[in-house]
Design a protein around this motif. Sequence first.
Motif, short mmCIF file in Angstrom:
data_model
loop_
_atom_site.label_atom_id
_atom_site.label_comp_id
_atom_site.label_asym_id
_atom_site.label_seq_id
_atom_site.Cartn_x
_atom_site.Cartn_y
_atom_site.Cartn_z
N ALA A 1 0.83 -1.20 0.00
CA ALA A 1 0.00 0.00 0.00
C ALA A 1 0.87 1.26 0.00
CB ALA A 1 -0.93 -0.01 1.22
N LEU A 2 1.97 1.23 0.72
CA LEU A 2 2.87 2.38 0.76
C LEU A 2 3.47 2.68 -0.60
CD1 LEU A 2 4.83 1.83 4.10
CD2 LEU A 2 3.25 3.69 3.60
N SER A 3 3.71 1.64 -1.38
CA SER A 3 4.33 1.82 -2.69
C SER A 3 3.30 2.12 -3.78
CB SER A 3 5.14 0.58 -3.08
OG SER A 3 4.28 -0.54 -3.22
N ALA A 4 2.02 2.07 -3.42
CA ALA A 4 0.98 2.26 -4.43
C ALA A 4 0.67 3.72 -4.72
CB ALA A 4 -0.30 1.54 -3.99
N GLY A 5 1.16 4.63 -3.89
CA GLY A 5 0.95 6.05 -4.16
C GLY A 5 0.17 6.77 -3.08
N ASP A 6 0.54 8.05 -2.84
CA ASP A 6 -0.11 8.95 -1.89
C ASP A 6 -0.23 8.35 -0.49
OD1 ASP A 6 -1.19 11.32 -1.07
OD2 ASP A 6 -3.19 10.93 -1.86
N PRO A 7 0.85 7.80 0.06
CA PRO A 7 0.75 7.20 1.39
C PRO A 7 0.45 8.21 2.50
CG PRO A 7 3.03 7.32 0.71
CD PRO A 7 2.21 7.69 -0.49
N ALA A 8 0.92 9.45 2.34
CA ALA A 8 0.70 10.44 3.39
C ALA A 8 -0.78 10.65 3.66
CB ALA A 8 1.36 11.77 2.99
N ARG A 9 -1.59 10.63 2.61
CA ARG A 9 -3.02 10.88 2.78
C ARG A 9 -3.69 9.75 3.55
NH1 ARG A 9 -7.27 8.96 0.36
NH2 ARG A 9 -6.00 7.93 -1.23
N TRP A 10 -3.43 8.49 3.15
CA TRP A 10 -4.15 7.41 3.82
C TRP A 10 -3.58 7.08 5.18
CZ3 TRP A 10 -1.51 2.97 4.92
CH2 TRP A 10 -0.47 2.56 4.08
N VAL A 11 -2.30 7.33 5.39
CA VAL A 11 -1.76 7.12 6.73
C VAL A 11 -2.34 8.15 7.69
CG1 VAL A 11 0.35 7.18 8.14
CG2 VAL A 11 0.34 5.95 5.96
N ALA A 12 -2.49 9.39 7.22
CA ALA A 12 -3.14 10.42 8.04
C ALA A 12 -4.57 10.02 8.38
CB ALA A 12 -3.11 11.77 7.33
N ALA A 13 -5.26 9.44 7.42
CA ALA A 13 -6.64 9.00 7.65
C ALA A 13 -6.68 7.87 8.68
CB ALA A 13 -7.27 8.54 6.34
N LEU A 14 -5.71 6.99 8.66
CA LEU A 14 -5.67 5.90 9.63
C LEU A 14 -5.57 6.43 11.05
CD1 LEU A 14 -3.16 3.46 7.85
CD2 LEU A 14 -5.61 3.08 8.15
N PHE A 15 -4.69 7.39 11.27
CA PHE A 15 -4.49 7.92 12.61
C PHE A 15 -5.60 8.89 13.03
CE2 PHE A 15 0.06 6.70 11.97
CZ PHE A 15 0.17 5.86 13.08
N SER A 16 -6.31 9.44 12.07
CA SER A 16 -7.42 10.34 12.38
C SER A 16 -8.66 9.57 12.83
CB SER A 16 -7.77 11.21 11.16
OG SER A 16 -6.68 12.05 10.84
N ASP A 17 -8.72 8.29 12.48
CA ASP A 17 -9.84 7.45 12.87
C ASP A 17 -9.80 7.24 14.39
OD1 ASP A 17 -11.66 5.22 13.25
OD2 ASP A 17 -11.42 4.78 11.11
N ALA A 18 -10.97 7.32 15.04
CA ALA A 18 -11.02 7.09 16.49
C ALA A 18 -10.76 5.64 16.84
CB ALA A 18 -12.38 7.53 17.03
#
Length: 208
Positions: free
Chosen positions: A34-51
């Motif tokens: 997933a990290l190599s698939a593109g735009d990791p910053a966006r989805w990693v931020a979404a992971l940590f933003s989830d309660a």
Amino acid sequence: MVLEEGELDVPGYLELLRLHTPGAQIVIDRVARALSAGDPARWVAALFSDANWRPHLVGAIALLLDQSETLDRDLLWRAIDSGSWVTPQLIVTAVFVVPSFPEKARVRVDEQCPVLVPAGLTPAERHSATGPDGMPGRSAKMLASLLAASASIRSLERWASDLQRDARIEQLLKEDAWNRSDQIVASWMTNVRRAFLERGHILAPKAT
């Protein structure tokens, strides 16, 4: 999806929770792809933003895999400060990816580890997303985890040991007795090091 069972016997987040079975490598592989698939910053931020604590584990693995250090490490602390149920695992991750861990640990311990639980959750949603602890229990979990993790950092080892004799610290740590966060820190630190060593990567604390 990273957390889908697929070829696993259990959901992916359970593999990451303990990191002691061969299935953990399958989930780590999924995160790496997933990290190599593109735009990791966006989805990693979404992971940590989830309660919910389950995505936090995926985010932690992403940060550990991020050898270029391009992902935002502050996201990790936001999840910790929100009282994530997997705070011990997140704090272990911080040891390996945050050079300023000693300063951040000291600030939180000096303030007795205040926690701000995400707003807008019903009691049932909060229980599922963040675990059953009340506010003192969440602060105690962070405190116990920080002190346990600090034992692996030379500059913090004496400080953490001395604090165990502080009456205020001792009282708050009693709130974590049933969680045993210090033991979770020790076991997850061992298991995550072993899991990454199998991948040819030696994890070492960023701070000394």
